[in-house]
Design an enzyme around this catalytic site. Structure first.
Site, short mmCIF file in Angstrom:
data_model
loop_
_atom_site.label_atom_id
_atom_site.label_comp_id
_atom_site.label_asym_id
_atom_site.label_seq_id
_atom_site.Cartn_x
_atom_site.Cartn_y
_atom_site.Cartn_z
N HIS A 1 1.00 -1.33 -0.06
CA HIS A 1 0.09 0.12 -0.04
C HIS A 1 0.83 1.31 0.13
CE1 HIS A 1 -2.86 -2.82 2.24
NE2 HIS A 1 -3.67 -2.41 1.38
N GLN B 1 -18.27 -6.08 -1.03
CA GLN B 1 -17.28 -6.96 -2.25
C GLN B 1 -17.01 -8.08 -1.39
OE1 GLN B 1 -14.11 -3.64 -2.09
NE2 GLN B 1 -12.81 -5.44 -2.10
N GLN C 1 -1.07 -4.21 -8.70
CA GLN C 1 -1.15 -5.31 -9.53
C GLN C 1 -1.41 -6.48 -9.02
OE1 GLN C 1 -1.64 -5.90 -12.95
NE2 GLN C 1 -1.28 -4.15 -13.94
N MET D 1 2.77 -9.52 -0.85
CA MET D 1 2.27 -8.85 0.42
C MET D 1 0.84 -8.78 0.29
SD MET D 1 4.97 -5.77 1.57
CE MET D 1 6.61 -6.17 1.59
O1 PAF Z 1 -8.09 -3.53 -3.36
C1 PAF Z 1 -8.74 -3.08 -2.32
O2 PAF Z 1 -8.43 -2.89 -1.20
C2 PAF Z 1 -10.32 -2.95 -2.61
O3 PAF Z 1 -10.80 -3.67 -3.44
C3 PAF Z 1 -10.62 -1.46 -2.93
C4 PAF Z 1 -10.01 -0.92 -4.26
C5 PAF Z 1 -10.08 -0.48 -2.02
C6 PAF Z 1 -12.16 -1.36 -2.98
O4 PAF Z 1 -12.77 -1.59 -1.69
#
Ligand code: PAF
Length: 282
Positions: A37, A61, A149, A185
């Site tokens: 991140h 999701q 990616q 990671m």
């Molecule tokens: O990749 C993620 O952490 C999530 O799918 C995102 C893009 C923040 C959407 O909730």
């Protein structure tokens, strides 16, 4: 760093920056931040005047039997990391702020792109991702948004959506970040026991081995896939969800390896379902 929980306040803060003609880089996350991140944050810092990061564990999701409630969270640790990176705004909304009562609108990217790989084993996942990302883009109005990616299919789906819906921003895909021993990671790596953490190395190792075979001239997707499956199966409790080779742009399955390919896999190693992939020019 400003920490903002309301959409109204976020809009005001961003409007003030835009009035000064500042460009906005955006990194959407679900928190429990790791170096992967932070590499997105650094890329955003390099090319934008201000950087906005969101932390929101998006319920839409996650499937019914997935790890929404158990998903790791560490707001304090995340804040310290983001301050250390010089992030300007952290958007940290509640579920009610994002999906108020009566919420009824969803974004669906239809077709093959969401029907393969993670799309076939996690029905509804990309609908949730596309919906929340659209909402976040509408709130943050970024010039550029940064995605890892490791979630290659997510990047493709979002790129498709941005193109189809004429969204006015650039999507910037960033390379997978790996631990020194090769493990990709992921916030979900925290679920791994010590033994599982060691055994999980078979995922990246099988991809690297596949790469060597392809660079040595192998062009059969079937042979490469069966090599990967054999290697992963040496960990007797690993449960393979999929191992696929697709065209990196269309995500269509391919038999003969040529062009830009994506070798992608999802495997349950103990509790977590881990994903990894490798993009390769053949
Ligand atoms: O990749 C993620 O952490 C999530 O799918 C995102 C893009 C923040 C959407 O909730």
């Amino acid at each position: 760093m400003k920490i903002i929980g309301s959409v109204k306040e976020l809009r005001q803060a961003i409007k003030a920056e835009k009035l000064q003609a500042k460009s906005v880089g955006f990194v959407p996350t679900m928190g429990f931040l790791h170096e992967g991140h932070l590499s997105l944050v650094r890329a955003a810092k390099e090319n934008n005047d201000i950087v906005v990061v969101s932390i929101f564990v998006n319920p839409t999701q996650f499937g019914e039997n997935e790890d929404l409630d158990a998903y790791p969270r560490d707001l304090e640790g995340d804040q310290a990391k983001l301050v250390g990176e010089g992030v300007d705004i952290l958007f940290y909304p509640t579920v009610e702020e994002m999906y108020p009562q009566g919420y009824s609108t969803y974004v669906d990217v239809e077709g093959d792109m969401t029907g393969v790989l993670c799309g076939s084993s996690r029905p509804g996942h990309f609908r949730g991702v596309a919906t929340v990302v659209t909402k976040l883009f509408n709130m943050v109005a970024p010039d550029r948004a940064y995605f890892g990616q490791k979630d290659a299919q997510q990047v493709s789906v979002i790129e498709r959506m941005v193109k189809d819906l004429n969204m006015d921003l650039e999507i910037v895909p960033c390379p997978i970040h790996r631990e020194a021993d090769g493990l990709a990671m992921s916030s979900r790596n925290t679920y791994l026991s010590e033994k599982e953490r060691k055994d999980a190395l078979v995922l990246s190792a099988s991809l690297f081995e596949a790469k060597d075979k392809i660079l040595a001239g192998e062009t059969s997707a079937e042979k490469i896939i069966s090599g990967i499956v054999d290697k992963i199966s040496t960990v007797d409790y690993a449960i393979i969800d999929y191992v696929e080779i697709v065209d990196a742009l269309s995500l269509e399955r391919i038999d003969t390896l040529k062009g830009t390919i994506l070798i992608a896999l999802a495997v349950k190693v103990g509790k977590p379902r881990l994903i990894d992939n490798l993009r390769l020019e053949v």
